[in-house]
Design a protein around this motif. Structure first.
Motif, PDB file in Angstrom:
ATOM      1  N   ARG A 126       0.509  -6.599  -4.209  1.00 59.64           N
ATOM      2  CA  ARG A 126      -0.486  -5.403  -4.340  1.00 59.64           C
ATOM      3  C   ARG A 126       0.152  -4.196  -3.875  1.00 59.64           C
ATOM      4  O   ARG A 126      -0.742  -3.266  -3.687  1.00 59.64           O
ATOM      5  N   ALA A 127       1.459  -4.169  -3.597  1.00 60.41           N
ATOM      6  CA  ALA A 127       1.869  -2.637  -2.938  1.00 60.41           C
ATOM      7  C   ALA A 127       1.541  -1.418  -3.849  1.00 60.41           C
ATOM      8  O   ALA A 127       1.331  -0.511  -3.254  1.00 60.41           O
ATOM      9  N   GLU A 128       1.625  -1.579  -5.220  1.00 57.12           N
ATOM     10  CA  GLU A 128       1.400  -0.335  -5.878  1.00 57.12           C
ATOM     11  C   GLU A 128      -0.138   0.170  -5.955  1.00 57.12           C
ATOM     12  O   GLU A 128      -0.511   1.269  -5.580  1.00 57.12           O
ATOM     13  N   ARG A 129      -1.149  -0.767  -5.803  1.00 57.47           N
ATOM     14  CA  ARG A 129      -2.322  -0.561  -5.764  1.00 57.47           C
ATOM     15  C   ARG A 129      -2.763   0.070  -4.365  1.00 57.47           C
ATOM     16  O   ARG A 129      -3.303   0.984  -4.278  1.00 57.47           O
ATOM     17  N   LEU A 130      -2.104  -0.560  -3.430  1.00 58.63           N
ATOM     18  CA  LEU A 130      -2.596  -0.239  -2.111  1.00 58.63           C
ATOM     19  C   LEU A 130      -1.764   0.906  -1.643  1.00 58.63           C
ATOM     20  O   LEU A 130      -2.255   1.883  -0.879  1.00 58.63           O
ATOM     21  N   GLY A 131      -0.631   1.217  -2.247  1.00 56.75           N
ATOM     22  CA  GLY A 131       0.464   2.539  -1.835  1.00 56.75           C
ATOM     23  C   GLY A 131      -0.482   3.579  -2.421  1.00 56.75           C
ATOM     24  O   GLY A 131      -0.709   4.699  -1.792  1.00 56.75           O
ATOM     25  N   ALA A 132      -1.144   3.598  -3.592  1.00 46.87           N
ATOM     26  CA  ALA A 132      -1.871   4.778  -4.181  1.00 46.87           C
ATOM     27  C   ALA A 132      -3.114   4.929  -3.510  1.00 46.87           C
ATOM     28  O   ALA A 132      -3.573   6.081  -3.095  1.00 46.87           O
ATOM     29  N   GLY A 133      -3.859   3.946  -2.984  1.00 41.01           N
ATOM     30  CA  GLY A 133      -5.033   3.856  -2.043  1.00 41.01           C
ATOM     31  C   GLY A 133      -4.571   4.714  -0.649  1.00 41.01           C
ATOM     32  O   GLY A 133      -5.411   5.484  -0.533  1.00 41.01           O
ATOM     33  N   GLY A 134      -3.361   4.116  -0.132  1.00 34.16           N
ATOM     34  CA  GLY A 134      -3.055   4.756   1.101  1.00 34.16           C
ATOM     35  C   GLY A 134      -2.813   6.270   1.182  1.00 34.16           C
ATOM     36  O   GLY A 134      -3.313   7.084   1.951  1.00 34.16           O
TER      37      GLY A 134
END
Length: 358
Positions: A126-134
């Motif tokens: 989920r790194a891509e989605r969560l990184g954008a969210g962060g």
């Protein structure tokens, strides 16, 4: 922090920049202490601090303080400097969010914030989605802190209302400009007026017009001065973005700025591209439509795009548009009657905004 220094000849813009940077560092140091006291994640403030330290011309902050001088500001410039510093946090918010929407790999020579956040998550699927969210949340905090810093300018009630009204208008304009940019990418790419409309809302107002007006508002300027800054700020802001678009595609002649791929891969609706599509023959237009907007666009294909933009005269015409807007700015300044030091600084900043190479 010392106040701004101005003599009969010049405003010390380097001193202004140091004062703005000091105001930002003081504010973020307090945020670091508050985060530690409350058990908040320390990397959030550090991410914003690193983003600001990565560079940037501070042109909005400088224009804000010069606008204060132009409107008759004198003596202690602390209030103007704090408003100027708030603009830099606003810019951090806008650029962090812009990079998320464009999925840009870098900003100012460093990985974009959402890429940094993604890397911290390692192999998490989920790194891509969560990184954008962060990164989105970090950008939101930068905006909140910009507004908080704005409140520390210690203005009398009338001037405070005007300053906050201008800041709110700037924020709204940028949001509309960003919306037009996001929703318009890939559609009507040959429409020069549509591309200029995006520049008007997304760049011209927030980069030049509003910073000047914010500084003037701190000094208590009236409608006449605000009108001058509109007539000066909008063409200068357009020229600033037109130069940025040229640099992204072609780089700078001396090599200080290398040609890039981001605008071409994104299919960004620029005036440069619109002119190329308008002026190209059928084969050239088809080639541009085929290449621009491809996420996998490589250097060889980008070279083809650059050749078309050169051969159709799109690059030369964009340069002429920049020159025409620069001359318009000079005409406004010729009739503005600003104090000599402010006039000199504004003319220098106009050169910086239209002829920068990196």
């Amino acid at each position: 922090m010392t106040s701004g220094v101005v003599d009969a000849q010049a405003i010390d813009l380097r001193a202004v920049q140091r004062q703005v940077d000091a105001a930002l560092e003081d504010f973020l140091a307090e945020k670091t202490r508050a985060a530690a006291d409350r058990g908040h994640p320390p990397e959030v403030v550090q991410t914003v601090r690193d983003f600001l330290a990565a560079g940037g011309k501070r042109i909005r902050a400088l224009l804000c303080v010069v606008g204060w001088h132009a409107a008759g500001g004198d003596g202690d410039a602390t209030s103007a400097v704090r408003v100027a510093a708030s603009l830099e946090l606003f810019v951090a918010f806008a650029l962090i969010h812009d990079d998320i929407m464009d999925d840009s790999a870098s900003r100012r020579g460093r990985p974009a914030v959402h890429r940094v956040m993604r890397a911290r998550l390692g192999e998490d699927e989920r790194a891509e989605r969560l990184g954008a969210g962060g990164a989105l949340l970090v950008g939101n905090l930068a905006l909140m802190w910009a507004q908080e810093l704005l409140h520390t300018a210690r203005l009398e009630p009338g001037r405070q209302r005007l300053v906050h009204g201008l800041f709110d208008a700037m924020l709204e304009e940028v949001m509309y400009g960003q919306y037009l940019d996001v929703m318009g990418t890939g559609r009507g790419a040959d429409d020069v007026e549509a591309a200029l409309r995006i520049i008007h809302y997304k760049t011209a107002t927030a980069t030049i017009e509003r910073p000047l007006q914010l500084g003037a508002a701190v000094a208590g300027a009236g409608e006449a001065t605000m009108d001058v800054f509109t007539r000066l700020g909008l063409p200068l802001g357009e020229a600033f973005q037109l130069r940025d678009d040229l640099l992204d595609v072609f780089g700078s002649p001396g090599g200080a700025c290398a040609p890039g791929l981001s605008d071409l891969r994104e299919g960004k609706r620029t005036v440069l591209l619109a002119l190329g599509l308008q002026r190209g023959d059928e084969v050239q237009r088809e080639r541009l439509h085929h290449l621009v907007g491809r996420p996998d666009l490589g250097e060889r294909e980008a070279a083809d795009v650059r050749t078309i933009l050169q051969d159709t005269g799109a690059r030369e015409h964009t340069e002429r548009m920049i020159a025409a807007r620069y001359n318009q700015v000079l005409q406004v300044l010729d009739g503005a009657g600003f104090p000599q030091a402010a006039d000199h600084a504004l003319r220098g900043l106009a050169v910086t905004a239209t002829r920068y190479t990196s």
